[in-house]
Each structure stands twice: as structure tokens, then as C-alpha cells.
Design a protein around this motif. Structure first.
Motif, PDB file in Angstrom:
ATOM      1  N   PHE A  25       0.911  -1.136   0.074  1.00 26.94           N
ATOM      2  CA  PHE A  25       0.135  -0.114  -0.097  1.00 26.94           C
ATOM      3  C   PHE A  25       0.923   1.200  -0.004  1.00 26.94           C
ATOM      4  N   LYS A  26       1.765   1.124   0.851  1.00 33.37           N
ATOM      5  CA  LYS A  26       2.859   2.368   0.997  1.00 33.37           C
ATOM      6  C   LYS A  26       3.491   2.839  -0.231  1.00 33.37           C
ATOM      7  N   LYS A  27       4.079   1.683  -0.835  1.00 30.03           N
ATOM      8  CA  LYS A  27       4.834   1.889  -2.133  1.00 30.03           C
ATOM      9  C   LYS A  27       3.890   2.343  -3.215  1.00 30.03           C
ATOM     10  N   VAL A  28       2.811   1.736  -3.402  1.00 25.03           N
ATOM     11  CA  VAL A  28       1.807   2.043  -4.594  1.00 25.03           C
ATOM     12  C   VAL A  28       1.521   3.558  -4.260  1.00 25.03           C
ATOM     13  N   VAL A  29       1.227   3.901  -2.983  1.00 21.60           N
ATOM     14  CA  VAL A  29       0.635   5.338  -2.999  1.00 21.60           C
ATOM     15  C   VAL A  29       1.495   6.313  -3.169  1.00 21.60           C
ATOM     16  N   LEU A  30       2.835   6.199  -2.680  1.00 23.15           N
ATOM     17  CA  LEU A  30       3.911   7.069  -2.706  1.00 23.15           C
ATOM     18  C   LEU A  30       4.409   7.208  -4.304  1.00 23.15           C
ATOM     19  N   ASP A  31       4.298   6.102  -5.081  1.00 25.75           N
ATOM     20  CA  ASP A  31       4.714   6.099  -6.470  1.00 25.75           C
ATOM     21  C   ASP A  31       3.616   6.760  -7.312  1.00 25.75           C
ATOM     22  N   PHE A  32       2.406   6.652  -6.752  1.00 21.09           N
ATOM     23  CA  PHE A  32       1.316   7.278  -7.417  1.00 21.09           C
ATOM     24  C   PHE A  32       1.476   8.708  -7.402  1.00 21.09           C
ATOM     25  N   VAL A  33       1.694   9.316  -5.765  1.00 20.81           N
ATOM     26  CA  VAL A  33       1.728  10.766  -5.628  1.00 20.81           C
ATOM     27  C   VAL A  33       2.892  11.376  -6.542  1.00 20.81           C
ATOM     28  N   GLU A  34       3.984  10.594  -6.752  1.00 22.09           N
ATOM     29  CA  GLU A  34       5.036  11.104  -7.387  1.00 22.09           C
ATOM     30  C   GLU A  34       4.541  11.380  -8.931  1.00 22.09           C
ATOM     31  N   ALA A  35       3.950  10.347  -9.397  1.00 22.81           N
ATOM     32  CA  ALA A  35       3.555  10.443 -10.879  1.00 22.81           C
ATOM     33  C   ALA A  35       2.596  11.497 -11.229  1.00 22.81           C
ATOM     34  N   TYR A  36       1.503  11.627 -10.109  1.00 22.92           N
ATOM     35  CA  TYR A  36       0.618  12.886 -10.169  1.00 22.92           C
ATOM     36  C   TYR A  36       1.459  14.170 -10.107  1.00 22.92           C
ATOM     37  N   GLU A  37       2.313  14.294  -9.180  1.00 23.14           N
ATOM     38  CA  GLU A  37       3.162  15.580  -9.173  1.00 23.14           C
ATOM     39  C   GLU A  37       3.799  15.868 -10.398  1.00 23.14           C
ATOM     40  N   GLN A  38       4.487  14.775 -10.937  1.00 26.71           N
ATOM     41  CA  GLN A  38       5.368  14.945 -12.215  1.00 26.71           C
ATOM     42  C   GLN A  38       4.639  15.310 -13.283  1.00 26.71           C
ATOM     43  N   HIS A  39       3.397  14.609 -13.361  1.00 25.70           N
ATOM     44  CA  HIS A  39       2.608  14.987 -14.726  1.00 25.70           C
ATOM     45  C   HIS A  39       2.035  16.479 -14.603  1.00 25.70           C
ATOM     46  N   TRP A  40       1.424  16.948 -13.314  1.00 25.78           N
ATOM     47  CA  TRP A  40       0.808  18.289 -13.355  1.00 25.78           C
ATOM     48  C   TRP A  40       1.958  19.288 -12.928  1.00 25.78           C
ATOM     49  N   GLY A  41       3.175  18.954 -12.644  1.00 22.52           N
ATOM     50  CA  GLY A  41       4.098  19.886 -12.452  1.00 22.52           C
ATOM     51  C   GLY A  41       4.027  20.695 -10.951  1.00 22.52           C
ATOM     52  N   ILE A  42       3.351  19.775 -10.192  1.00 19.23           N
ATOM     53  CA  ILE A  42       3.115  20.492  -8.632  1.00 19.23           C
ATOM     54  C   ILE A  42       3.556  19.671  -7.593  1.00 19.23           C
ATOM     55  N   LYS A  43       3.530  20.198  -6.550  1.00 21.58           N
ATOM     56  CA  LYS A  43       3.822  19.499  -5.258  1.00 21.58           C
ATOM     57  C   LYS A  43       2.382  19.568  -4.520  1.00 21.58           C
ATOM     58  N   VAL A  44       1.920  18.343  -4.024  1.00 22.26           N
ATOM     59  CA  VAL A  44       0.484  18.315  -3.380  1.00 22.26           C
ATOM     60  C   VAL A  44       0.429  18.860  -1.944  1.00 22.26           C
ATOM     61  N   ASP A  45       1.546  18.974  -1.186  1.00 23.01           N
ATOM     62  CA  ASP A  45       1.593  19.313  -0.111  1.00 23.01           C
ATOM     63  C   ASP A  45       1.724  20.887   0.223  1.00 23.01           C
ATOM     64  N   ASP A  46       1.632  21.535  -1.150  1.00 28.52           N
ATOM     65  CA  ASP A  46       2.061  22.808  -1.275  1.00 28.52           C
ATOM     66  C   ASP A  46       0.316  23.559  -0.874  1.00 28.52           C
ATOM     67  N   ASP A  47       0.123  24.122  -0.039  1.00 30.07           N
ATOM     68  CA  ASP A  47      -1.334  24.763   0.384  1.00 30.07           C
ATOM     69  C   ASP A  47      -1.903  25.455  -0.862  1.00 30.07           C
ATOM     70  N   SER A  48      -1.075  26.271  -1.759  1.00 30.72           N
ATOM     71  CA  SER A  48      -1.268  27.116  -2.634  1.00 30.72           C
ATOM     72  C   SER A  48      -1.575  26.282  -4.016  1.00 30.72           C
ATOM     73  N   THR A  49      -1.237  25.136  -3.895  1.00 28.27           N
ATOM     74  CA  THR A  49      -1.323  24.098  -5.347  1.00 28.27           C
ATOM     75  C   THR A  49      -2.748  24.361  -6.156  1.00 28.27           C
ATOM     76  N   TRP A  50      -3.739  24.110  -5.264  1.00 29.60           N
ATOM     77  CA  TRP A  50      -5.156  24.065  -5.885  1.00 29.60           C
ATOM     78  C   TRP A  50      -5.466  25.060  -6.343  1.00 29.60           C
ATOM     79  N   LEU A  51      -4.824  26.374  -6.208  1.00 26.61           N
ATOM     80  CA  LEU A  51      -5.391  27.771  -6.615  1.00 26.61           C
ATOM     81  C   LEU A  51      -4.653  28.010  -8.126  1.00 26.61           C
ATOM     82  N   ARG A  52      -3.711  27.030  -8.369  1.00 25.26           N
ATOM     83  CA  ARG A  52      -2.904  27.427  -9.536  1.00 25.26           C
ATOM     84  C   ARG A  52      -3.463  26.443 -10.621  1.00 25.26           C
ATOM     85  N   LYS A  53      -3.145  26.822 -11.975  1.00 26.32           N
ATOM     86  CA  LYS A  53      -3.278  25.911 -13.216  1.00 26.32           C
ATOM     87  C   LYS A  53      -2.417  25.591 -13.806  1.00 26.32           C
ATOM     88  N   GLY A  54      -1.074  25.930 -13.381  1.00 29.36           N
ATOM     89  CA  GLY A  54      -0.027  25.587 -14.349  1.00 29.36           C
ATOM     90  C   GLY A  54       1.066  25.035 -13.569  1.00 29.36           C
TER      91      GLY A  54
END
Length: 215
Positions: free
Chosen positions: A186-215
Motif C-alpha cells: 500500500f505504502k509503495k503504491v501510494v507514494l509512487d502514485f503521488v510522485e507520478a501525479y506531481e510529475q505530470h501536473w508539475g506541482i507539489k500536493v503538500d503546497d497549500d496554494s497548489t489548488w489555486l494554480r492551473k499551471g
């Protein structure tokens, strides 16, 4: 998002990935277009826990800006610890225990006294905060997302759900029950998924301002 909008979102897939093995535990997602719309699936022992039917069509969860949901998964995976359901309650999984505990709460109405209301609050507080902290429902935004409990126990992650009263014409594939998956997987899959999500959208999900940005 209505059915027609969800159907339209399916037509433009920029990238599609599956992390893990769906027969054990896996997260799949399709990145749709360039406006941070993501379709997500979560398989446990061969079942997509996020599948649902609405208006006679079958879907899996999708929405714009799922950073809050992804950040919740990231935090849970990085901070896995034993934290059992806080009261004695019937049931094998957390969702069943939560449903049992709620059924035992005293009934109140407009004529209830302050003492009766205080008793309700006190009993709910015994398990309500735990239940809230062990589900991701606070991070759903506007997405159609099942209520899933996440609990670590004896080297396994117990995933359980109670979606019997989803409302709005939604029927989840997984209405009431639970299953277990290996915690390390579970841990490995989740962390690998988070990394893929961040890389595709060019963001960091733990950045509180991320959801306000579109790029």
C-alpha cells in the motif's frame, strides 16, 4: 459534474497509468486534457473501490484539482501507525464499527433537553473524530467519492466502506464491507502514485496554494 460532462472528459486522455497490481493493490489514473482533471481508480484485491453508477452509466471518480485527496493519501502512507477504533463496537472493519456506534447514539429531536443533546455529543465524540481522521471524505471537493476508512492493523491496511446512502442517484459498486491489503505494498503504491501525479501536473500536493494554480 453531470453525466454528460463526465462522458466528455473521457475523450481527451493526455496520459494513463496504473501503479501496482490490481489483483492486490493498485491506483490507476487518467490525466484528462490540460486543466488538471484526473480520473482515478483504486483497486483492492481485484475490485475498483471508486466505481459507481449514475443515470445508468458506470464511472470511476474524476474531478478537477484532486490535490487535497492525493495529499491525504500521501500523508496517511507516510505516517502509518497502529490506531484502533476507539470504542468497543460490533463489526470486523472500521466502517462496520462506525455504523454500529452511530446506531447506538441516543435519538434527539426539537423537544430534546440540553442534557440529552450533551449526552449525544459526548457519545459521538468518543468515535466521531477518529472516524473523520481515518477517511478522506473531507478532501473530496466536488467529486463523487466513496466514503472509505483506512486503518493499519497487524501489517495490513484495512480498507472499509459504508456507501449505502450515497444519494443524488449514485450507487457505488462497494456499498458496505471491507478488505485488507499488505501495508508495505500500500505504502509503495501510494507514494509512487503521488510522485507520478506531481510529475505530470508539475506541482507539489503538500503546497497549500497548489489548488489555486492551473499551471
Amino acid at each position: 459534474m453531470g453525466a454528460s460532462q463526465m462522458e466528455g472528459a473521457r475523450e481527451v486522455i493526455a496520459e494513463q497509468i496504473v501503479v501496482g497490481d490490481p489483483s492486490g493493490f493498485a491506483i490507476g489514473c487518467a490525466f484528462l486534457g490540460d486543466n488538471r482533471c484526473t480520473e482515478i481508480s483504486m483497486w483492492a484485491n481485484g475490485i475498483n473501490l471508486l466505481g459507481f453508477t449514475k443515470e445508468d452509466c458506470h464511472y470511476t471518480t474524476r474531478w478537477l484539482y484532486l490535490e487535497g485527496l492525493v495529499a491525504w493519501l500521501n500523508s496517511f502512507a507516510r505516517n502509518i501507525t497502529e490506531d484502533p477504533f476507539p470504542i468497543e463496537a460490533e463489526g470486523e472493519f472500521a466502517a462496520e464499527k462506525d455504523a454500529y456506534a452511530r446506531a447506538q447514539l441516543p435519538e434527539v429531536d426539537d423537544d430534546s433537553t440540553d442534557e440529552e443533546m450533551d449526552e449525544l455529543d459526548a457519545q459521538y465524540d468518543l468515535f466521531g473524530n477518529w472516524s473523520f481522521e481515518h477517511t478522506w471524505i473531507s478532501e473530496r471537493g466536488g467529486a463523487i467519492l466513496p466514503d472509505i476508512f483506512f486503518e493499519y492493523k497487524n501489517g495490513m491496511i484495512e480498507l472499509s466502506w459504508d456507501n449505502r446512502n450515497a444519494g443524488d442517484g449514485v450507487v457505488f459498486d462497494c456499498e458496505f464491507g471491507g478488505t485488507r491489503v499488505d501495508a508495505e505494498t500500500f505504502k509503495k503504491v501510494v507514494l509512487d502514485f503521488v510522485e507520478a501525479y506531481e510529475q505530470h501536473w508539475g506541482i507539489k500536493v503538500d503546497d497549500d496554494s497548489t489548488w489555486l494554480r492551473k499551471g
